[in-house]
Design a protein around this motif. Structure first.
Motif, PDB file in Angstrom:
ATOM      1  N   LYS A  13       0.837  -1.206   0.000  1.00 19.12           N
ATOM      2  CA  LYS A  13       0.000   0.000   0.000  1.00 19.12           C
ATOM      3  C   LYS A  13       0.870   1.255   0.000  1.00 19.12           C
ATOM      4  CE  LYS A  13      -4.105   1.890   0.574  1.00 19.12           C
ATOM      5  NZ  LYS A  13      -5.167   1.791  -0.383  1.00 19.12           N
ATOM      6  N   LEU A  14       1.958   1.241   0.763  1.00 18.71           N
ATOM      7  CA  LEU A  14       2.874   2.375   0.810  1.00 18.71           C
ATOM      8  C   LEU A  14       3.463   2.653  -0.570  1.00 18.71           C
ATOM      9  CD1 LEU A  14       4.513   4.499   2.424  1.00 18.71           C
ATOM     10  CD2 LEU A  14       6.223   2.705   2.788  1.00 18.71           C
ATOM     11  N   LEU A  15       3.870   1.616  -1.270  1.00 16.12           N
ATOM     12  CA  LEU A  15       4.433   1.797  -2.609  1.00 16.12           C
ATOM     13  C   LEU A  15       3.395   2.362  -3.573  1.00 16.12           C
ATOM     14  CD1 LEU A  15       6.595  -1.443  -2.917  1.00 16.12           C
ATOM     15  CD2 LEU A  15       7.358   0.881  -2.412  1.00 16.12           C
ATOM     16  N   GLU A  16       2.143   1.909  -3.459  1.00 12.84           N
ATOM     17  CA  GLU A  16       1.070   2.441  -4.301  1.00 12.84           C
ATOM     18  C   GLU A  16       0.849   3.925  -4.009  1.00 12.84           C
ATOM     19  OE1 GLU A  16      -2.567   0.239  -4.007  1.00 12.84           O
ATOM     20  OE2 GLU A  16      -1.546  -1.670  -4.314  1.00 12.84           O
ATOM     21  N   ILE A  17       0.849   4.282  -2.738  1.00  9.63           N
ATOM     22  CA  ILE A  17       0.633   5.677  -2.356  1.00  9.63           C
ATOM     23  C   ILE A  17       1.785   6.555  -2.848  1.00  9.63           C
ATOM     24  CG2 ILE A  17       0.512   7.243  -0.378  1.00  9.63           C
ATOM     25  CD1 ILE A  17      -1.125   5.033   1.041  1.00  9.63           C
ATOM     26  N   LYS A  18       3.003   6.053  -2.747  1.00  5.56           N
ATOM     27  CA  LYS A  18       4.154   6.823  -3.243  1.00  5.56           C
ATOM     28  C   LYS A  18       4.049   7.039  -4.745  1.00  5.56           C
ATOM     29  CE  LYS A  18       7.687   5.735   0.212  1.00  5.56           C
ATOM     30  NZ  LYS A  18       8.986   5.082   0.447  1.00  5.56           N
ATOM     31  N   ASP A  19       3.634   6.014  -5.484  1.00  4.56           N
ATOM     32  CA  ASP A  19       3.453   6.154  -6.931  1.00  4.56           C
ATOM     33  C   ASP A  19       2.361   7.170  -7.250  1.00  4.56           C
ATOM     34  OD1 ASP A  19       5.453   4.304  -7.396  1.00  4.56           O
ATOM     35  OD2 ASP A  19       4.066   2.630  -7.771  1.00  4.56           O
ATOM     36  N   ASP A  20       1.257   7.110  -6.496  1.00  4.24           N
ATOM     37  CA  ASP A  20       0.167   8.062  -6.695  1.00  4.24           C
ATOM     38  C   ASP A  20       0.628   9.482  -6.390  1.00  4.24           C
ATOM     39  OD1 ASP A  20      -1.544   6.034  -7.432  1.00  4.24           O
ATOM     40  OD2 ASP A  20      -2.599   5.954  -5.501  1.00  4.24           O
ATOM     41  N   LEU A  21       1.400   9.633  -5.336  1.00 10.89           N
ATOM     42  CA  LEU A  21       1.905  10.950  -4.959  1.00 10.89           C
ATOM     43  C   LEU A  21       2.809  11.518  -6.047  1.00 10.89           C
ATOM     44  CD1 LEU A  21       2.076  13.160  -2.800  1.00 10.89           C
ATOM     45  CD2 LEU A  21       4.000  11.915  -1.808  1.00 10.89           C
ATOM     46  N   THR A  22       3.642  10.698  -6.616  1.00 15.51           N
ATOM     47  CA  THR A  22       4.519  11.130  -7.704  1.00 15.51           C
ATOM     48  C   THR A  22       3.697  11.561  -8.915  1.00 15.51           C
ATOM     49  OG1 THR A  22       6.259   9.628  -6.958  1.00 15.51           O
ATOM     50  CG2 THR A  22       6.415  10.425  -9.218  1.00 15.51           C
ATOM     51  N   ALA A  23       2.681  10.770  -9.261  1.00 17.32           N
ATOM     52  CA  ALA A  23       1.822  11.103 -10.401  1.00 17.32           C
ATOM     53  C   ALA A  23       1.064  12.401 -10.139  1.00 17.32           C
ATOM     54  CB  ALA A  23       0.851   9.961 -10.681  1.00 17.32           C
ATOM     55  N   LYS A  24       0.549  12.564  -8.923  1.00 19.25           N
ATOM     56  CA  LYS A  24      -0.181  13.792  -8.584  1.00 19.25           C
ATOM     57  C   LYS A  24       0.746  15.006  -8.618  1.00 19.25           C
ATOM     58  CE  LYS A  24      -4.166  11.902  -7.649  1.00 19.25           C
ATOM     59  NZ  LYS A  24      -5.316  12.065  -8.516  1.00 19.25           N
ATOM     60  N   GLY A  25       1.994  14.823  -8.194  1.00 18.94           N
ATOM     61  CA  GLY A  25       2.963  15.908  -8.244  1.00 18.94           C
ATOM     62  C   GLY A  25       3.236  16.344  -9.671  1.00 18.94           C
ATOM     63  N   LYS A  26       3.369  15.382 -10.577  1.00 16.42           N
ATOM     64  CA  LYS A  26       3.585  15.711 -11.989  1.00 16.42           C
ATOM     65  C   LYS A  26       2.367  16.414 -12.574  1.00 16.42           C
ATOM     66  CE  LYS A  26       6.833  11.973 -12.904  1.00 16.42           C
ATOM     67  NZ  LYS A  26       7.065  10.705 -13.609  1.00 16.42           N
TER      68      LYS A  26
END
Length: 72
Positions: A33-46
């Protein structure tokens, strides 16, 4: 050397308590779940950066003296 280690592990049965296995499984779920959230955060940042850049472009066009027709 890897073969010797795997052979030693397969020769002996490893016992794990049910509670320990549950903790391992819980950790794996949380880590996933942490890895999914980090990926989502990166996408949202972009996405945020792209929107910020677009907003700045629109503001620059509004401030420029040249008229530029655009539709919102």
């Amino acid at each position: 050397m890897v073969e010797a280690t795997s052979a030693a592990v397969s020769d002996h049965e490893i016992h794990i308590k049910y509670e320990d296995q549950e903790k391992i499984n819980q950790f794996a779920r949380y880590n996933s779940k942490l890895l999914e959230i980090k990926d989502d955060l990166t996408a949202k940042g972009k996405q945020l950066q792209n929107l910020t850049d677009a907003a700045q472009d629109v503001e620059e066009l509004e401030l420029s003296e040249d008229s530029f027709p655009f539709q919102l």
